[in-house]
Design a protein around this motif. Structure first.
Motif, PDB file in Angstrom:
ATOM      1  N   THR A 258     -28.440  -0.664  17.489  1.00  0.00           N
ATOM      2  CA  THR A 258     -28.579  -2.119  18.254  1.00  0.00           C
ATOM      3  C   THR A 258     -28.892  -1.823  19.647  1.00  0.00           C
ATOM      4  OG1 THR A 258     -26.613  -2.732  16.621  1.00  0.00           O
ATOM      5  CG2 THR A 258     -27.059  -4.175  18.642  1.00  0.00           C
ATOM      6  N   CYS A 259     -29.457  -2.891  20.176  1.00  0.00           N
ATOM      7  CA  CYS A 259     -29.902  -2.835  21.602  1.00  0.00           C
ATOM      8  C   CYS A 259     -28.900  -3.507  22.404  1.00  0.00           C
ATOM      9  CB  CYS A 259     -31.406  -3.613  21.771  1.00  0.00           C
ATOM     10  SG  CYS A 259     -31.840  -3.526  23.373  1.00  0.00           S
ATOM     11  N   GLN A 260     -27.669  -2.676  22.755  1.00  0.00           N
ATOM     12  CA  GLN A 260     -26.666  -3.143  23.398  1.00  0.00           C
ATOM     13  C   GLN A 260     -26.138  -1.806  24.304  1.00  0.00           C
ATOM     14  OE1 GLN A 260     -23.664  -5.137  21.084  1.00  0.00           O
ATOM     15  NE2 GLN A 260     -25.107  -6.630  20.316  1.00  0.00           N
ATOM     16  N   ARG A 261     -25.618  -2.212  25.504  1.00  0.00           N
ATOM     17  CA  ARG A 261     -24.946  -1.014  26.327  1.00  0.00           C
ATOM     18  C   ARG A 261     -24.023   0.001  25.455  1.00  0.00           C
ATOM     19  NH1 ARG A 261     -21.066  -2.050  31.262  1.00  0.00           N
ATOM     20  NH2 ARG A 261     -20.727  -0.071  32.156  1.00  0.00           N
ATOM     21  N   LEU A 262     -23.064  -0.771  24.850  1.00  0.00           N
ATOM     22  CA  LEU A 262     -22.204   0.026  24.095  1.00  0.00           C
ATOM     23  C   LEU A 262     -22.576   1.043  22.653  1.00  0.00           C
ATOM     24  CD1 LEU A 262     -19.118  -1.989  24.061  1.00  0.00           C
ATOM     25  CD2 LEU A 262     -19.440  -0.285  25.679  1.00  0.00           C
ATOM     26  N   SER A 263     -23.998   0.817  22.379  1.00  0.00           N
ATOM     27  CA  SER A 263     -24.508   1.633  21.485  1.00  0.00           C
ATOM     28  C   SER A 263     -24.773   2.732  21.730  1.00  0.00           C
ATOM     29  CB  SER A 263     -25.543   0.788  20.922  1.00  0.00           C
ATOM     30  OG  SER A 263     -25.464  -0.447  20.261  1.00  0.00           O
ATOM     31  N   GLY A 264     -24.788   3.012  23.103  1.00  0.00           N
ATOM     32  CA  GLY A 264     -25.081   4.536  23.880  1.00  0.00           C
ATOM     33  C   GLY A 264     -26.642   4.922  23.516  1.00  0.00           C
ATOM     34  N   VAL A 265     -27.522   4.170  23.450  1.00  0.00           N
ATOM     35  CA  VAL A 265     -29.059   4.531  23.329  1.00  0.00           C
ATOM     36  C   VAL A 265     -29.579   5.341  24.398  1.00  0.00           C
ATOM     37  CG1 VAL A 265     -31.496   3.901  22.566  1.00  0.00           C
ATOM     38  CG2 VAL A 265     -29.523   2.724  21.608  1.00  0.00           C
ATOM     39  N   ALA A 266     -29.106   4.829  25.563  1.00  0.00           N
ATOM     40  CA  ALA A 266     -29.502   5.498  26.834  1.00  0.00           C
ATOM     41  C   ALA A 266     -29.042   6.752  27.061  1.00  0.00           C
ATOM     42  CB  ALA A 266     -29.030   4.661  28.097  1.00  0.00           C
ATOM     43  N   LEU A 267     -27.755   7.179  26.533  1.00  0.00           N
ATOM     44  CA  LEU A 267     -27.125   8.349  26.414  1.00  0.00           C
ATOM     45  C   LEU A 267     -27.875   9.289  25.336  1.00  0.00           C
ATOM     46  CD1 LEU A 267     -23.417   7.526  26.382  1.00  0.00           C
ATOM     47  CD2 LEU A 267     -24.827   8.097  28.383  1.00  0.00           C
ATOM     48  N   LYS A 268     -28.379   8.869  24.710  1.00  0.00           N
ATOM     49  CA  LYS A 268     -29.190   9.536  23.430  1.00  0.00           C
ATOM     50  C   LYS A 268     -30.322   9.957  24.172  1.00  0.00           C
ATOM     51  CE  LYS A 268     -29.763   8.063  19.366  1.00  0.00           C
ATOM     52  NZ  LYS A 268     -30.180   7.248  18.033  1.00  0.00           N
ATOM     53  N   LEU A 269     -31.211   9.174  24.981  1.00  0.00           N
ATOM     54  CA  LEU A 269     -32.380   9.263  25.600  1.00  0.00           C
ATOM     55  C   LEU A 269     -32.180  10.503  26.490  1.00  0.00           C
ATOM     56  CD1 LEU A 269     -34.047   6.074  25.798  1.00  0.00           C
ATOM     57  CD2 LEU A 269     -34.838   7.648  24.274  1.00  0.00           C
ATOM     58  N   LEU A 270     -31.232  10.272  27.462  1.00  0.00           N
ATOM     59  CA  LEU A 270     -30.940  11.245  28.263  1.00  0.00           C
ATOM     60  C   LEU A 270     -30.783  12.516  27.782  1.00  0.00           C
ATOM     61  CD1 LEU A 270     -28.549   9.038  30.627  1.00  0.00           C
ATOM     62  CD2 LEU A 270     -31.080   9.919  31.192  1.00  0.00           C
ATOM     63  N   ALA A 271     -29.944  12.606  26.780  1.00  0.00           N
ATOM     64  CA  ALA A 271     -29.689  14.048  26.018  1.00  0.00           C
ATOM     65  C   ALA A 271     -31.000  14.690  25.485  1.00  0.00           C
ATOM     66  CB  ALA A 271     -28.614  13.771  24.752  1.00  0.00           C
ATOM     67  N   PHE A 272     -31.839  13.637  24.962  1.00  0.00           N
ATOM     68  CA  PHE A 272     -33.110  14.126  24.609  1.00  0.00           C
ATOM     69  C   PHE A 272     -33.799  14.722  25.750  1.00  0.00           C
ATOM     70  CE2 PHE A 272     -37.546  13.459  22.968  1.00  0.00           C
ATOM     71  CZ  PHE A 272     -37.694  14.444  22.167  1.00  0.00           C
ATOM     72  N   GLU A 273     -33.897  14.137  26.825  1.00  0.00           N
ATOM     73  CA  GLU A 273     -34.751  14.426  27.935  1.00  0.00           C
ATOM     74  C   GLU A 273     -34.079  15.808  28.535  1.00  0.00           C
ATOM     75  OE1 GLU A 273     -36.000  12.469  32.273  1.00  0.00           O
ATOM     76  OE2 GLU A 273     -34.151  12.538  31.698  1.00  0.00           O
ATOM     77  N   ARG A 274     -32.858  16.074  28.395  1.00  0.00           N
ATOM     78  CA  ARG A 274     -31.925  17.203  28.972  1.00  0.00           C
ATOM     79  C   ARG A 274     -32.606  18.310  28.014  1.00  0.00           C
ATOM     80  NH1 ARG A 274     -27.954  18.720  32.407  1.00  0.00           N
ATOM     81  NH2 ARG A 274     -27.661  21.134  32.387  1.00  0.00           N
ATOM     82  N   PHE A 275     -32.685  18.121  26.694  1.00  0.00           N
ATOM     83  CA  PHE A 275     -32.871  18.976  25.631  1.00  0.00           C
ATOM     84  C   PHE A 275     -34.244  19.813  26.008  1.00  0.00           C
ATOM     85  CE2 PHE A 275     -35.360  19.403  21.928  1.00  0.00           C
ATOM     86  CZ  PHE A 275     -34.811  20.457  21.100  1.00  0.00           C
ATOM     87  N   LEU A 276     -35.269  18.658  26.383  1.00  0.00           N
ATOM     88  CA  LEU A 276     -37.116  19.221  26.358  1.00  0.00           C
ATOM     89  C   LEU A 276     -36.988  19.915  27.867  1.00  0.00           C
ATOM     90  CD1 LEU A 276     -38.479  15.792  25.707  1.00  0.00           C
ATOM     91  CD2 LEU A 276     -38.651  17.860  24.160  1.00  0.00           C
TER      92      LEU A 276
END
Length: 326
Positions: A258-276
């Motif tokens: 869901t496109c909401q702040r509490l869904s944590g999608v931004a954190l997922k993207l940041l984790a993926f960026e750090r992984f790369l």
């Protein structure tokens, strides 16, 4: 809705084994939009007073009653009680001795105790299960709820209480101990039980999962399709649809949130960026993240702000690692 409309809905749902419950709009506003969404939702996600005052998921920021001063929202609590009583009354028309009743989520936390009181002398006993589909907050946050004791009493009216994650169960156990003085202990088969009023309430953790058989079948059907675009239209997460984004030698990770702040999608993207950045062997388009977000329109301001933030993150990641996020 007219009386004929209501009867038509009842008739249609009866064939599905469902019974609708029609509530006054004032009760829905107070119980769902008020107490559930303004009090329980943020606090159960560990949002404290500082975050709440500027939280963009609060649709009534201009309404002085929509504050953390729960003394100003007593009518929301009364509506919440009314809603739970209505469900209890309706269930008592159909529940019989020996039945199993499965109560879902934070909208009905008072219902287990109401039902157990109604069926306390039934033989065989009515078994009540309560499952919470959102996090349970830390006891420090939970005790800020003026009706926290009543909510806990309602939940432990069930015979078994379920959570998605171990941390949620641990927070619930701590709240029971610190707010109600209820002890908990390991029961048979490694389960944990809360002891209250001479009863043992089983606490379990059951993680959310996918249905692998259905997904595997959908992927097999998609792979047989000659028209990749047609397959993509029928299933946005189908294998054929993903082929439009990736090459055959890429590892694909897909997510839908869901496109909401509490869904944590931004954190997922940041984790993926750090992984790369940390594992350069996965750079150069060897891995692809396909992320879908749903804008349901329930919190327009929250969804708009979250969408803008996600677009900026995706652009930043693709600038440094082209073709890795869709």
């Amino acid at each position: 809705l007219s009386s004929s409309d209501l009867e038509g809905i009842r008739t249609a749902l009866q064939h599905m084994g469902c019974t609708p419950l029609f509530m006054p709009s004032s009760t829905i506003r107070g119980a769902y939009l008020g107490y559930c969404k303004q009090i329980l939702w943020p606090s159960f996600h560990n949002v404290d007073i500082l975050d709440l005052t500027c939280a963009c998921w609060n649709p009534d920021k201009g309404d002085p009653s929509s504050t953390w001063d729960q003394g100003m929202t007593e009518h929301w609590w009364e509506a919440y009680q009314t809603l739970n009583h209505a469900f209890c009354d309706e269930l008592c028309k159909v529940v019989q001795a020996g039945d199993v009743v499965w109560v879902h989520d934070y909208h009905l936390m008072l219902l287990p105790k109401m039902l157990s009181s109604r069926y306390s002398s039934s033989k065989p006993a009515v078994h009540i299960i309560f499952f919470l589909h959102i996090p349970f907050p830390t006891s420090q946050i939970f005790r800020s709820l003026t009706r926290g004791h009543e909510l806990l009493s309602g939940i432990i009216g069930a015979n078994a209480v379920g959570f998605h994650a171990f941390d949620h169960a641990r927070h619930f156990l701590n709240a029971c101990k610190r707010l109600m003085g209820a002890s908990y202990q390991s029961a048979r088969c490694g389960l944990t039980g809360v002891e209250c009023c001479g009863r043992i309430v089983t606490v379990v953790v059951r993680c959310v999962s996918i249905e692998p058989d259905r997904i595997s079948e959908a992927l097999r059907e998609a792979s047989k399709s000659k028209d990749a675009h047609q397959a993509s239209a029928s299933s946005s997460l189908s294998l054929a649809g993903l082929k439009t984004f990736c090459s055959s030698n890429q590892i694909v990770m897909a997510g839908i949130d869901t496109c909401q702040r509490l869904s944590g999608v931004a954190l997922k993207l940041l984790a993926f960026e750090r992984f790369l950045w940390d594992y350069d062997r996965w750079q150069n388009q060897r891995v692809l993240l396909v992320q879908y977000v749903l804008r349901e329109g329930k919190r327009p301001e929250d969804e708009s702000r979250t969408s803008s933030e996600l677009r900026r993150l995706v652009h930043r990641i693709n600038t440094s690692h082209p073709g890795t996020v869709v």
